[in-house]
Design a protein around this motif. Sequence first.
Motif, mmCIF file in Angstrom:
data_model
loop_
_atom_site.group_PDB
_atom_site.id
_atom_site.type_symbol
_atom_site.label_atom_id
_atom_site.label_comp_id
_atom_site.label_asym_id
_atom_site.label_seq_id
_atom_site.Cartn_x
_atom_site.Cartn_y
_atom_site.Cartn_z
ATOM 1 N N ASP A 196 -4.447 6.720 5.632
ATOM 2 C CA ASP A 196 -4.552 5.711 4.572
ATOM 3 C C ASP A 196 -4.702 6.372 3.201
ATOM 4 O OD1 ASP A 196 -4.778 3.335 3.209
ATOM 5 O OD2 ASP A 196 -6.876 3.006 3.773
ATOM 6 N N ARG A 197 -3.593 6.893 2.704
ATOM 7 C CA ARG A 197 -3.553 7.533 1.381
ATOM 8 C C ARG A 197 -2.132 7.427 0.844
ATOM 9 N NH1 ARG A 197 -5.393 13.316 3.687
ATOM 10 N NH2 ARG A 197 -6.923 11.921 4.562
ATOM 11 N N ASN A 198 -1.955 7.749 -0.410
ATOM 12 C CA ASN A 198 -0.632 7.593 -1.028
ATOM 13 C C ASN A 198 0.445 8.404 -0.324
ATOM 14 O OD1 ASN A 198 -1.574 5.805 -2.935
ATOM 15 N ND2 ASN A 198 -2.006 7.396 -4.431
#
Length: 189
Positions: free
Chosen positions: A76-78
């Motif tokens: 869950d990150r860019n």
Amino acid sequence: MPRVIPTNVLLEAYSRGVFPMAEEGEILWFSPERRGLIPLDERFHVPHGLKKAMRKEPFEVRWNTAFREVMLGCADRNETWIDDVILESYCALHAAGHAHSVECWDEDGLQGGLYGVELPGVFFGESMFSRKTDASKIALVALVERLREDRFELLDTQWMTSHLRQFGGYELARKDYHAELERVLDRRI
């Protein structure tokens, strides 16, 4: 259902110091020129501020109760190298008993953790995440304590970061890392 990397292929790759990452829909395999490691002896360092935070016991540390959720937290990150193929492959590795998660929980739920792959005497840290301050760091300290208890010899972090250096993290050249990995696995298998 996405395709998966077979468990035996993953384990063979790790035993040779190679690991996969997804990039733009492709699975790429890596063996860095300089390998990151965290010491499991007296060189492991817990920063003063973290020691202070740990005394307050902000989290309950659990093992292997939310493996998929930890991977999803890490993804869950860019930008992430954890796609559906990596997710399902490592969940299968976990189901086979070769991948583990360390989780930090509080009254609001899962707040951070890490996951990795285990071979005899070696733990390969894959990724970590935090939703609340210090959660991933506390998971790392718990992992080191467990690995020490179980007499592990190597904690591989793949690449070194400034975040990991604060714990005493260091690098080995690929050739030296491979020799050390082979030595540990030969003694344990």
